[in-house]
Design an enzyme around this catalytic site. Sequence first.
Site, PDB file in Angstrom:
ATOM      1  NE  ARG A  88      16.703   7.741 -14.578  1.00 39.31           N
ATOM      2  CZ  ARG A  88      17.646   8.148 -13.722  1.00 39.31           C
ATOM      3  NH1 ARG A  88      18.855   8.461 -14.141  1.00 39.31           N
ATOM      4  NH2 ARG A  88      17.373   8.243 -12.439  1.00 39.31           N
ATOM      5  NE  ARG A 127      19.234  10.948  -2.876  1.00 41.01           N
ATOM      6  CZ  ARG A 127      19.162  10.363  -4.075  1.00 41.01           C
ATOM      7  NH1 ARG A 127      19.897   9.308  -4.347  1.00 41.01           N
ATOM      8  NH2 ARG A 127      18.314  10.833  -4.972  1.00 41.01           N
ATOM      9  NE  ARG A 160      18.998  14.160  -6.570  1.00 41.50           N
ATOM     10  CZ  ARG A 160      19.175  13.036  -7.264  1.00 41.50           C
ATOM     11  NH1 ARG A 160      20.291  12.334  -7.097  1.00 41.50           N
ATOM     12  NH2 ARG A 160      18.272  12.623  -8.114  1.00 41.50           N
TER      13      ARG A 160
END
Length: 218
Positions: A88, A127, A160
């Site tokens: 990343r 999500r 999350r």
Amino acid sequence: MNLVLLGPPGSGKGTQAALLASRLGLHHLSAGDMLRDNVRAGSEVGKEALKYMDLGQLVPDGVVIAMVGKRMEEMNSGEGFILDGFPRTLEQAKALEEMLDELGLSLDVVVGIKVAEESLVRRLGGRLVCPQCHAVFHLEGAPPRRSRVCDYCGSELVRRADDEPGAVRLRFEAYRKATQPLISFYRSKGLWVEVSGEGDIDEVNESICAALGLVCHD
Ligand code: AMP
């Protein structure tokens, strides 16, 4: 085949990596899942990582590089792998080259998944994830059969902490600043291919397989 999936938060990297890994018989190495497993296990890596993750910031390179490097060494490299969420940063990308050199391996391709920011916000907002088997669901797009229960292992699904709007903003910023420079890094090495991640899961999977010149099925 050794490949990296690269894309912004919510682009479907994890879902696509898991699907490709099972269809192509590759190891799936998800840096985010490894970090979350460490957090749940209460390890030193997990304690350090948690200071950054819930805020939507990148975990320091040294911590992530050591963790992924260890997993790469343990892996049976002959079968090929998909890296999801690593590298990343440029420093991680250079460390990955060194790791692979030492193992006598190299990358075949880096697949970039492109999705418009408004779609990403919508996806992250709905999500739900399984903390046990890492399956991913979406309240509208891919709901579980029973409310908040994982279809695969029966664990309770969670949202999350870093999918909350404040953390999402910081994750996008980290992607733009730290991760986007990897596009020209891999382009200059002739490894970069890009696919649209806007369709449903199977459509995107087919695009990736087509970009790799493969026919993928279960
Ligand atoms: P992901 O599951 O890929 O969305 O990753 C969730 C979070 O884990 C990120 O927002 C970062 O805080 C951390 N993380 C995952 N992969 C890396 C990485 N390669 N470098 C630094 N932090 C990472």
